[in-house]
Design a protein around this motif. Structure first.
Motif, PDB file in Angstrom:
ATOM      1  N   HIS A  45      36.171  42.341  34.426  1.00 14.24           N
ATOM      2  CA  HIS A  45      37.007  42.672  33.318  1.00 14.24           C
ATOM      3  C   HIS A  45      37.996  41.608  33.301  1.00 14.24           C
ATOM      4  O   HIS A  45      38.271  41.243  31.930  1.00 14.24           O
ATOM      5  CB  HIS A  45      37.941  44.181  33.755  1.00 14.24           C
ATOM      6  N   TYR A  46      38.709  41.222  34.433  1.00 10.20           N
ATOM      7  CA  TYR A  46      39.974  40.046  34.174  1.00 10.20           C
ATOM      8  C   TYR A  46      39.114  38.833  33.744  1.00 10.20           C
ATOM      9  O   TYR A  46      39.931  38.262  32.840  1.00 10.20           O
ATOM     10  CB  TYR A  46      40.393  39.745  35.757  1.00 10.20           C
ATOM     11  N   GLN A  47      38.074  38.438  33.919  1.00 12.81           N
ATOM     12  CA  GLN A  47      37.465  37.470  33.519  1.00 12.81           C
ATOM     13  C   GLN A  47      37.192  37.326  32.027  1.00 12.81           C
ATOM     14  O   GLN A  47      37.086  36.348  31.347  1.00 12.81           O
ATOM     15  CB  GLN A  47      36.012  37.013  34.136  1.00 12.81           C
ATOM     16  N   GLN A  48      36.436  38.531  31.737  1.00 12.70           N
ATOM     17  CA  GLN A  48      36.274  38.859  30.251  1.00 12.70           C
ATOM     18  C   GLN A  48      37.752  38.873  29.290  1.00 12.70           C
ATOM     19  O   GLN A  48      37.886  38.263  28.331  1.00 12.70           O
ATOM     20  CB  GLN A  48      35.525  40.032  30.219  1.00 12.70           C
ATOM     21  N   HIS A  49      38.577  39.499  29.883  1.00  9.40           N
ATOM     22  CA  HIS A  49      39.932  39.939  28.817  1.00  9.40           C
ATOM     23  C   HIS A  49      40.769  38.910  28.956  1.00  9.40           C
ATOM     24  O   HIS A  49      41.934  38.695  28.342  1.00  9.40           O
ATOM     25  CB  HIS A  49      40.169  41.377  29.175  1.00  9.40           C
ATOM     26  N   TYR A  50      40.870  38.098  30.199  1.00  4.56           N
ATOM     27  CA  TYR A  50      42.205  37.229  30.499  1.00  4.56           C
ATOM     28  C   TYR A  50      41.571  35.571  30.596  1.00  4.56           C
ATOM     29  O   TYR A  50      41.849  35.138  31.717  1.00  4.56           O
ATOM     30  CB  TYR A  50      43.001  37.675  31.504  1.00  4.56           C
ATOM     31  N   ARG A  51      40.687  35.446  29.660  1.00  8.34           N
ATOM     32  CA  ARG A  51      39.917  33.817  29.803  1.00  8.34           C
ATOM     33  C   ARG A  51      41.180  33.112  29.878  1.00  8.34           C
ATOM     34  O   ARG A  51      42.159  32.957  29.017  1.00  8.34           O
ATOM     35  CB  ARG A  51      39.273  33.640  28.572  1.00  8.34           C
ATOM     36  N   GLY A  52      41.034  32.071  30.938  1.00  6.43           N
ATOM     37  CA  GLY A  52      41.990  31.009  31.107  1.00  6.43           C
ATOM     38  C   GLY A  52      43.242  31.400  32.029  1.00  6.43           C
ATOM     39  O   GLY A  52      43.998  30.775  32.227  1.00  6.43           O
ATOM     40  N   MET A  53      43.140  32.667  32.508  1.00  2.00           N
ATOM     41  CA  MET A  53      44.267  33.011  33.298  1.00  2.00           C
ATOM     42  C   MET A  53      44.290  32.020  34.514  1.00  2.00           C
ATOM     43  O   MET A  53      43.345  31.781  35.108  1.00  2.00           O
ATOM     44  CB  MET A  53      44.087  34.670  33.808  1.00  2.00           C
ATOM     45  N   LEU A  68      47.763  36.467  43.077  1.00  2.00           N
ATOM     46  CA  LEU A  68      48.511  36.588  41.875  1.00  2.00           C
ATOM     47  C   LEU A  68      47.775  35.967  40.835  1.00  2.00           C
ATOM     48  O   LEU A  68      47.367  34.823  40.918  1.00  2.00           O
ATOM     49  CB  LEU A  68      49.934  35.594  42.095  1.00  2.00           C
ATOM     50  N   TYR A  69      47.539  36.524  39.946  1.00  2.00           N
ATOM     51  CA  TYR A  69      46.848  36.342  38.556  1.00  2.00           C
ATOM     52  C   TYR A  69      47.727  36.396  37.443  1.00  2.00           C
ATOM     53  O   TYR A  69      48.377  37.530  37.011  1.00  2.00           O
ATOM     54  CB  TYR A  69      45.699  37.098  38.328  1.00  2.00           C
ATOM     55  N   LEU A  70      47.884  35.237  36.761  1.00  2.00           N
ATOM     56  CA  LEU A  70      48.860  35.085  35.677  1.00  2.00           C
ATOM     57  C   LEU A  70      47.964  34.650  34.354  1.00  2.00           C
ATOM     58  O   LEU A  70      47.267  34.003  34.509  1.00  2.00           O
ATOM     59  CB  LEU A  70      49.855  33.946  35.930  1.00  2.00           C
TER      60      LEU A  70
END
Length: 150
Positions: A45-53, A68-70
């Protein structure tokens, strides 16, 4: 963070669900399988919805103690995830990380936002550091926001 850190982040994720799963009468193996599946789903989910985090592993003396993911946007920095291992909680590490983030975001006029579960004990920390609830209509989560001083 790299793919080599996924075993650590899976263990970290599991540590955040310990109290919740203590109430579930599943065998240990079932709980472990469930937690691995949930971690994989969260990671996807994070990889799909926060590309470039920016995904970072927090270390103390060379030992991983958290993540810590920003996700940066023009007017805000979204904390996608901030988690610490149980032995690192309550020692000021989270507060120090957030203050460093404020020191970076503030001069650029960026707000800092985070979704927080309604029963998360870290809510007291967020309140103490100046976060305010921005949106309470998100099911199990509220959207919180910190704003730099005018």
């Amino acid at each position: 963070m790299s793919d080599a850190d996924l075993a650590f982040t899976a263990a970290l994720y599991a540590s955040t669900r310990t109290e919740e799963l203590a109430l579930v009468p599943w065998p240990t193996e079932t709980k472990q399988a469930f937690l691995l599946q949930q971690h994989a789903a969260q990671h996807a989910h994070y990889q799909q919805h926060y590309r470039g985090m920016e995904a970072m592993i927090i270390e103390r003396h060379g030992v991983a103690i958290g993540r810590l993911y920003l996700y940066e946007m023009p007017t805000e920095i979204r904390i996608v995830d901030i988690s610490l291992m149980p032995e690192a909680r309550g020692q000021g590490v989270g507060a120090a990380l957030l203050r460093d983030l404020f020191a970076d975001a503030g001069p650029r006029g960026q707000n800092v936002t985070i979704h927080v579960e309604k029963n998360n004990p870290a809510r007291t920390l967020y309140t103490r550091l100046g976060f305010e609830v921005l949106d309470e209509d998100r099911g199990a989560y509220d959207l919180w926001q910190w704003r730099p001083a005018a």
